[in-house]
Design a protein around this motif. Sequence first.
Motif, PDB file in Angstrom:
ATOM      1  N   SER A 232       0.732  -1.119   0.058  1.00 18.33           N
ATOM      2  CA  SER A 232      -0.122   0.072  -0.152  1.00 18.33           C
ATOM      3  C   SER A 232       0.820   1.182   0.014  1.00 18.33           C
ATOM      4  N   ARG A 234       0.172   5.995   0.355  1.00 16.56           N
ATOM      5  CA  ARG A 234      -0.601   6.838   0.859  1.00 16.56           C
ATOM      6  C   ARG A 234      -0.029   8.167   0.183  1.00 16.56           C
ATOM      7  N   LEU A 245      -4.214   0.624  -2.313  1.00 17.90           N
ATOM      8  CA  LEU A 245      -4.030  -0.503  -2.016  1.00 17.90           C
ATOM      9  C   LEU A 245      -3.753  -1.563  -3.027  1.00 17.90           C
ATOM     10  N   ARG A 347      -4.413  -1.534  -8.504  1.00 16.94           N
ATOM     11  CA  ARG A 347      -4.347  -0.990  -7.279  1.00 16.94           C
ATOM     12  C   ARG A 347      -5.879  -0.464  -7.392  1.00 16.94           C
ATOM     13  N   THR A 349      -7.742   2.613  -5.189  1.00 19.75           N
ATOM     14  CA  THR A 349      -7.431   3.994  -4.277  1.00 19.75           C
ATOM     15  C   THR A 349      -8.815   4.091  -3.429  1.00 19.75           C
TER      16      THR A 349
END
Length: 354
Positions: A232, A234, A245, A347, A349
């Motif tokens: 992950s 951010r 993620l 991913r 998000t």
Amino acid sequence: MRLSSTGDHRWHKLHHVLPLAAAALITTSCVSGGGEGGTRDGGGGEGGGSGSSSPNPEGGPLASSIASSTTLGSDLQLDVDSLERHGEDVALLKMTLVNNGEEDVKGTDILRYPSRMDGAPYSASGVSLIDTKNYQRYRPLMREGETNCLCNRWQDDHRRIEAGDSLDFWVAFPAPPEDVTELTVNTTVTPDMPAVPISEAEEVDQDIVDTPVDDPLILDLRSLQDDLDGDSSREESGEETSIMLSSDVLFEVDESKLTSDADAALKEVAEEIDASGAETVRIDGYTDDTGDDSINDPLSEDRAEEVRDRLEEYTERSGLKFETAGHGSSDPVANNDTEEGRQKNRRVTVTFEK
């Protein structure tokens, strides 16, 4: 952690990314120390610039930093002499560039942004102020209709700093909000100087305040942080948080049903959402570029919806609105030519306000 600045603010938007560095321009500056007729009056000349100084009560500069440029060595030092509000709209930064070495330094063009820009006077246009409270970077004010910043500019005879000499200069910036009491001073050639206090000027420099300027350029800063396990990452700004993620953890290959390993990560995300002030949570699904859009687009949408369902289950706050979208491979964050890059692109998000 990495910081980048994206264009956006107060009066207009600028869509690009800038490195953490920037600075300013106006009158002829003075060289002090061993130079001829040198003074440390912080400017003067056309357009004002004398201002007022609120020196460090303990004596000496408010902050100092040594040049980190490999071409300059460690003999060039930048001192912050004062940082003051001049009225409601202007913050005036006064600095001194010191040559502590035994050889002359061509120091008056190293602070420009971008370096050696054709047609622009030599100036400190590579200095900027960073507001870590509001995640914003302040670029120097630009004189109305010109390519010159509101700051010192250096003429030919002041482009070189002799050994043991120093150069005083000032730069005008848009003033930060009233509740901001300190800023980070960022330059193109030194490490950042954090927590520099900003004070009220004892005497407002009206010449600078009254100088017509273009719309201030205030850039949003976003911090990017990758977890060590690569599962992950951010991205945060002053207003929102985006948690990215890895689909490789959340789902099996080509599947949209969450794995058991996804629970722990999604529970942590749900806790952050509950603790935030968010009213809307946006969930976006992405794939790498293997396969074709007829498969990737619905797969990314299905995965976003699956994450939404699980977050709705795990969040405890009432009234939250969840929005989903699938983007397929249309918005990569890494190079699809490598497996590592493709993994980053696969991913989901989750974005929400702080």
